[in-house]
Scaffold this motif. Structure first.
Motif, PDB file in Angstrom:
ATOM      1  N   TYR A   1       0.672  -1.011   0.097  1.00  0.00           N
ATOM      2  CA  TYR A   1       0.077   0.124   0.170  1.00  0.00           C
ATOM      3  C   TYR A   1       1.023   1.506   0.648  1.00  0.00           C
ATOM      4  O   TYR A   1       0.609   1.895  -0.836  1.00  0.00           O
ATOM      5  CB  TYR A   1      -0.593   0.165   1.201  1.00  0.00           C
ATOM      6  N   ARG A   2       1.839   0.904   1.007  1.00  0.00           N
ATOM      7  CA  ARG A   2       2.762   2.343   0.977  1.00  0.00           C
ATOM      8  C   ARG A   2       3.316   2.509  -0.264  1.00  0.00           C
ATOM      9  O   ARG A   2       3.611   3.686  -0.617  1.00  0.00           O
ATOM     10  CB  ARG A   2       3.695   2.161   2.289  1.00  0.00           C
ATOM     11  N   ALA A   3       3.612   1.623  -1.102  1.00  0.00           N
ATOM     12  CA  ALA A   3       4.403   1.547  -2.190  1.00  0.00           C
ATOM     13  C   ALA A   3       4.201   1.911  -3.748  1.00  0.00           C
ATOM     14  O   ALA A   3       3.968   2.312  -4.249  1.00  0.00           O
ATOM     15  CB  ALA A   3       5.217   0.194  -3.295  1.00  0.00           C
ATOM     16  N   GLY A   4       2.146   2.007  -3.135  1.00  0.00           N
ATOM     17  CA  GLY A   4       1.382   2.438  -3.989  1.00  0.00           C
ATOM     18  C   GLY A   4       0.884   1.672  -5.104  1.00  0.00           C
ATOM     19  O   GLY A   4       0.756   1.895  -5.966  1.00  0.00           O
ATOM     20  N   ASP A   5       0.355   0.104  -4.369  1.00  0.00           N
ATOM     21  CA  ASP A   5       0.359  -0.783  -5.135  1.00  0.00           C
ATOM     22  C   ASP A   5      -0.054  -1.502  -4.409  1.00  0.00           C
ATOM     23  O   ASP A   5       0.517  -2.835  -4.371  1.00  0.00           O
ATOM     24  CB  ASP A   5       1.593  -2.150  -5.748  1.00  0.00           C
ATOM     25  N   PRO A   6      -1.055  -1.420  -3.575  1.00  0.00           N
ATOM     26  CA  PRO A   6      -2.183  -1.748  -2.752  1.00  0.00           C
ATOM     27  C   PRO A   6      -3.336  -3.693  -2.820  1.00  0.00           C
ATOM     28  O   PRO A   6      -3.465  -3.707  -4.253  1.00  0.00           O
ATOM     29  CB  PRO A   6      -4.089  -1.424  -2.531  1.00  0.00           C
ATOM     30  N   TRP A   7      -2.316  -4.476  -2.870  1.00  0.00           N
ATOM     31  CA  TRP A   7      -2.594  -5.840  -2.913  1.00  0.00           C
ATOM     32  C   TRP A   7      -4.098  -6.123  -2.987  1.00  0.00           C
ATOM     33  O   TRP A   7      -4.908  -6.764  -3.311  1.00  0.00           O
ATOM     34  CB  TRP A   7      -1.914  -6.824  -2.814  1.00  0.00           C
ATOM     35  N   VAL A   8      -4.957  -5.290  -1.670  1.00  0.00           N
ATOM     36  CA  VAL A   8      -6.297  -5.423  -1.900  1.00  0.00           C
ATOM     37  C   VAL A   8      -7.259  -3.620  -1.170  1.00  0.00           C
ATOM     38  O   VAL A   8      -6.426  -3.043  -0.921  1.00  0.00           O
ATOM     39  CB  VAL A   8      -6.002  -6.513  -0.732  1.00  0.00           C
ATOM     40  N   SER A   9      -8.235  -4.227  -0.939  1.00  0.00           N
ATOM     41  CA  SER A   9      -8.966  -2.967  -0.502  1.00  0.00           C
ATOM     42  C   SER A   9      -8.732  -2.425   0.861  1.00  0.00           C
ATOM     43  O   SER A   9      -8.140  -3.016   1.528  1.00  0.00           O
ATOM     44  CB  SER A   9      -9.967  -2.525  -1.080  1.00  0.00           C
ATOM     45  N   ASP A  10      -8.349  -1.313   0.477  1.00  0.00           N
ATOM     46  CA  ASP A  10      -8.692  -0.601   2.253  1.00  0.00           C
ATOM     47  C   ASP A  10      -9.336  -1.172   3.568  1.00  0.00           C
ATOM     48  O   ASP A  10      -8.920  -1.682   4.117  1.00  0.00           O
ATOM     49  CB  ASP A  10      -8.846   1.141   2.155  1.00  0.00           C
ATOM     50  N   ALA A  11     -10.330  -1.960   2.473  1.00  0.00           N
ATOM     51  CA  ALA A  11     -11.709  -1.926   3.445  1.00  0.00           C
ATOM     52  C   ALA A  11     -11.282  -3.871   3.614  1.00  0.00           C
ATOM     53  O   ALA A  11     -11.397  -4.252   5.083  1.00  0.00           O
ATOM     54  CB  ALA A  11     -13.064  -2.120   2.954  1.00  0.00           C
ATOM     55  N   GLU A  12     -10.824  -4.114   2.989  1.00  0.00           N
ATOM     56  CA  GLU A  12     -10.186  -6.047   3.279  1.00  0.00           C
ATOM     57  C   GLU A  12      -9.414  -5.928   4.147  1.00  0.00           C
ATOM     58  O   GLU A  12      -9.265  -7.049   5.178  1.00  0.00           O
ATOM     59  CB  GLU A  12     -10.173  -6.400   2.107  1.00  0.00           C
TER      60      GLU A  12
END
Length: 622
Positions: free
Chosen positions: A33-44
């Motif tokens: 997420y911090r690297a700008g490539d989120p693997w899942v949604s914020d909610a997940e």
């Protein structure tokens, strides 16, 4: 350790992972997420992965610290922040939002306010957090919010400072219309990913240079964002409309809104945790729900005595996994919603993993009752929205949890997993006693000889490995005290013995970010457990030496204003290393104001009004 990748995460079920692997996945998700490539949604991330750890171990250190920034992203010099940059607590439903407002209003009553607090609402920008300092020094939030990396070169590359501000925390973002029309077609998945490259790459790409030339790469200070004000009642009644209006008018990618209680006195009183400010919360939209039927509710007692529920459900088939349980939140939530066997639940469908409950379509005819501790059978007491076991000295689950938390936080003695800690608790072993145990002592309580030898070796290693004093204090299990909070306490009290002997509510409350409520809770706990804490301190764990409490600026509370011959962040870092507390604004606690060229008029005027001595860079002793 399981190999963790973007692909493998989709097939994992958090409920089936051990604690070490679960935390490793959370850390990997945060890095992505911090690297700008989120693997899942914020909610997940919040409802599934983080919620699983909260259910198992609400006091796990991962849950109470600022999510770290991946070290490999930026390579500039360290910049020590003048104020710690914290994360933000989150709410996905009106229930948690209502509790936030209730806490703020309770605090305002305790302060003697006649009127209820007002709240300002701003868009939550989905970018890269940073702080701007005078002299065009820009730094990332960093690993723990205390010090980040210097990325001032991003300003030279064409990052535009919006609003002409000279200092302040904010977000590094790209205009959303430009991202959608120009960058997304080129394969960029998220604006944050693009801006991480803009700030972190050794050599900017052609796309970065074009964005700079177009004037669409921005640093936006939070205080420059529109901030309409509302009452709590209006926010609860019109949250969807307010959410749509504020996020819809924002020219950048957003992931919610930020709601902040107004009033400096209220904010100071409520303080902060190691993770977030108590007077602020982010509200985000929930993700879709599916139906599931509850079959049972299993109660678990944690180290602080709080009893948390895990709701077992009829198997729900999701792509790649079948899930059989859901997060139960807390006692009040289950009782209010009538959750028990037979309840028809609305659960969050967070990809392919364990769901969490976001609503009840049909309550149970036999809702769960929280009456007695599942570990020791003691009648539970009500503590806000929680049920707590009051048997702090005799409850096996609390004893086991306390032992596990100590070794997990200390980090220098490996091997003390939950089963080992449960065996030690069942044998009525205290932490000081455990630290004196030999291999044969572990065997005597039923632990196998091989494991016993490893545990004895781990203790020997711990007794030879100095740990930072702040980490040791965090391991003691004092409420509201993680490693960052412990460091603040030690900077004021000077040593662990002094903290244990002299803890007093008002003195703790006067420390920035603590507040009166937290100060009272910490002081009360230390008073009640003083003998036990002293025994743990004398148990043989060596502490790393530090000179901070005896430095040339020990006890000073300093503020810097204006431009100096050296970067201001450098001076502030030197002051902290010499024992001083450095703040960003003048108050009655300030002992000296260091004034450079072109100082802030407000700071100088307030220092004159309060009679606070002023000094120049020539007076700075370092």
């Amino acid at each position: 350790m399981l190999h963790i990748s973007k692909e493998s995460v989709r097939s994992l079920v958090p409920a089936f992972l051990d604690d070490e692997t679960l935390v490793a996945v959370l850390e990997a998700l945060n890095r992505a997420y911090r690297a700008g490539d989120p693997w899942v949604s914020d909610a997940e991330y919040d409802h599934v992965w983080r919620a699983e750890l909260e259910d198992r171990n609400p006091e796990h250190p991962f849950l109470h610290r600022v999510e770290p920034e991946p070290q490999e992203l930026f390579s500039g010099p360290l910049v020590h922040h003048s104020q710690r940059m914290l994360s933000t607590d989150k709410a996905y439903d009106s229930d948690k939002l209502s509790r936030f407002f209730a806490r703020c209003e309770k605090a305002s009553v305790q302060l003697g306010w006649a009127e209820k607090p007002m709240y300002q609402v701003q868009a939550k920008l989905d970018g890269l957090s940073g702080r701007l300092y005078p002299g065009r020094v820009l730094a990332t939030r960093g690993d723990d919010g205390r010090h980040g990396r210097n990325i001032s070169h991003a300003l030279e590359r064409g990052l535009t400072i919006i609003g002409g501000v000279e200092e302040g925390a904010g977000e590094i973002v790209v205009v959303e219309d430009y991202f959608q029309s120009v960058l997304a077609p080129k394969g960029y998945e998220h604006p944050r990913n693009f801006m991480v490259g803009f700030c972190g790459a050794d050599n900017p790409s052609a796309d970065h240079r074009e964005a700079a030339a177009a004037g669409v790469a921005h640093f936006v200070a939070y205080r420059t964002l529109p901030a309409p004000t509302f009452t709590a009642e209006w926010l609860l009644a019109e949250i969807d409309t307010i959410f749509a209006e504020i996020t819809g008018a924002c020219p950048y990618r957003t992931d919610g809104i930020v709601i902040s209680a107004m009033g400096t006195r209220l904010r100071d009183y409520m303080g902060a945790t190691d993770h977030h400010h108590r007077w602020q919360i982010a509200f985000k939209k929930n993700i879709e729900g599916v139906r599931a039927v509850a079959t049972s509710v299993v109660l678990q007692t944690g180290r602080t005595g709080v009893v948390t529920p895990v709701v077992h459900i009829e198997p729900v088939q999701l792509p790649g996994a079948t899930v059989r349980k859901a997060s139960g939140h807390n006692a009040a939530k289950l009782e209010e919603d009538g959750i028990g066997p037979g309840a028809v639940l609305r659960i969050v469908r967070s990809g392919e993993v364990i769901p969490t409950i976001v609503g009840v379509e049909e309550p149970s005819a036999h809702p769960v009752a929280f009456t007695h501790c599942p570990s020791c059978g003691t009648e539970l007491v009500t503590d806000g929205r929680f049920r707590r076991c009051p048997a702090t000295n005799t409850c096996p689950a609390q004893a086991s949890g306390g032992i596990h938390y100590f070794f997990q936080t200390l980090y220098t003695a490996k091997g003390f997993g939950k089963k080992i800690c449960a065996a030690l608790a069942a044998a009525e072993k205290s932490i000081p006693a455990i630290l004196q145990m030999q291999a044969e002592d572990f065997v005597a309580i039923g632990i196998s000889p091989g494991v016993a030898a490893n545990l004895a070796d781990a203790i020997a290693t711990a007794k030879q490995t100095p740990v930072p004093a702040a980490r040791f204090v965090a391991a003691l299990g004092i409420p509201h005290v993680g490693e960052a909070s412990a460091a603040k306490l030690l900077s004021v009290f000077g040593s662990i013995p002094a903290l244990i002997d002299e803890a007093e509510p008002n003195r703790i409350a006067s420390i920035p970010e603590f507040g009166e409520i937290t100060g009272s809770a910490i002081a009360e706990y230390i008073e009640e457990h003083r003998a036990e804490l002293q025994e743990m301190l004398a148990a043989g764990i060596p502490l790393a030496t530090t000179t901070q409490s005896t430095g040339p600026l020990a006890g000073e509370v300093l503020v810097f204003t204006g431009t100096f011959s050296r970067p201001r962040p450098e001076l502030e870092a030197l002051a902290r290393e010499a024992g001083a507390t450095v703040l960003s604004s003048v108050s009655r606690k300030t002992t000296r104001l260091f004034v450079g060229e072109k100082p802030g008029e407000t700071k100088v005027r307030k220092a004159e009004q309060l009679g606070i001595p002023q000094a120049t860079e020539a007076d700075f002793p370092l």
